[in-house]
Design a protein around this motif. Structure first.
Motif, short mmCIF file in Angstrom:
data_model
loop_
_atom_site.label_atom_id
_atom_site.label_comp_id
_atom_site.label_asym_id
_atom_site.label_seq_id
_atom_site.Cartn_x
_atom_site.Cartn_y
_atom_site.Cartn_z
N HIS A 58 -58.12 -22.43 -52.18
CA HIS A 58 -58.82 -22.83 -50.94
C HIS A 58 -57.99 -23.78 -50.07
O HIS A 58 -58.44 -24.17 -48.99
CB HIS A 58 -60.15 -23.51 -51.29
N CYS A 59 -56.80 -24.15 -50.50
CA CYS A 59 -55.97 -25.08 -49.73
C CYS A 59 -55.54 -24.41 -48.41
O CYS A 59 -54.82 -23.41 -48.43
CB CYS A 59 -54.74 -25.48 -50.54
N PRO A 60 -55.98 -24.94 -47.25
CA PRO A 60 -55.72 -24.25 -45.98
C PRO A 60 -54.26 -24.28 -45.54
O PRO A 60 -53.82 -23.38 -44.82
CB PRO A 60 -56.61 -25.00 -44.99
N SER A 61 -53.50 -25.27 -45.96
CA SER A 61 -52.11 -25.39 -45.49
C SER A 61 -51.11 -24.70 -46.42
O SER A 61 -49.96 -24.51 -46.05
CB SER A 61 -51.74 -26.87 -45.38
N GLY A 62 -51.54 -24.38 -47.63
CA GLY A 62 -50.61 -23.83 -48.61
C GLY A 62 -49.76 -24.89 -49.27
O GLY A 62 -48.78 -24.57 -49.94
N ALA A 63 -50.12 -26.15 -49.11
CA ALA A 63 -49.35 -27.24 -49.72
C ALA A 63 -49.51 -27.26 -51.24
O ALA A 63 -48.64 -27.75 -51.94
CB ALA A 63 -49.77 -28.58 -49.13
N LEU A 64 -50.62 -26.74 -51.73
CA LEU A 64 -50.86 -26.69 -53.16
C LEU A 64 -50.67 -25.27 -53.68
O LEU A 64 -51.13 -24.31 -53.06
CB LEU A 64 -52.29 -27.15 -53.49
N SER A 65 -49.98 -25.16 -54.78
CA SER A 65 -49.84 -23.89 -55.48
C SER A 65 -49.82 -24.22 -56.96
O SER A 65 -49.93 -25.37 -57.36
CB SER A 65 -48.58 -23.15 -55.03
N TYR A 66 -49.68 -23.21 -57.79
CA TYR A 66 -49.67 -23.44 -59.23
C TYR A 66 -48.85 -22.38 -59.95
O TYR A 66 -48.54 -21.34 -59.40
CB TYR A 66 -51.10 -23.47 -59.80
N ARG A 67 -48.51 -22.72 -61.18
CA ARG A 67 -47.92 -21.75 -62.09
C ARG A 67 -48.49 -22.02 -63.47
O ARG A 67 -48.75 -23.17 -63.83
CB ARG A 67 -46.40 -21.79 -62.08
N GLU A 68 -48.68 -20.95 -64.21
CA GLU A 68 -49.18 -21.10 -65.57
C GLU A 68 -48.02 -21.44 -66.47
O GLU A 68 -46.92 -20.92 -66.32
CB GLU A 68 -49.88 -19.81 -66.01
N ASN A 69 -48.25 -22.36 -67.40
CA ASN A 69 -47.20 -22.82 -68.30
C ASN A 69 -47.07 -21.88 -69.49
O ASN A 69 -47.96 -21.21 -69.87
CB ASN A 69 -47.50 -24.23 -68.79
#
Length: 69
Positions: A58-69
């Motif tokens: 839901h982050c509108p700017s794309g500043a947050l992302s993730y990767r699974e460890n």
């Protein structure tokens, strides 16, 4: 572009400060994880993987992302 990473056992939250629009959606959705007044300001261990992924999507700017460890 710099980035900071915050991990729990299974997921790493990636934050790109230059992209952040400070919309506050992260804080509103998961206040137990995101607290800009604390350091570190992201505590990925305070939510489930599903909760984190849902919020990051839901982050509108794309500043947050993730990767699974």
């Amino acid at each position: 572009m710099s980035q900071k990473e915050y991990s729990n056992e299974n997921l790493t939250v990636i934050w790109r400060p230059e992209r952040c629009a400070h919309a506050g959606i992260c804080v509103k959705m998961l206040p137990q994880v995101y607290n800009p007044k604390e350091r570190p300001w992201i505590k990925a261990e305070n939510a489930s993987i599903e909760e984190l992924k849902n919020q990051i999507d839901h982050c509108p700017s794309g500043a947050l992302s993730y990767r699974e460890n």
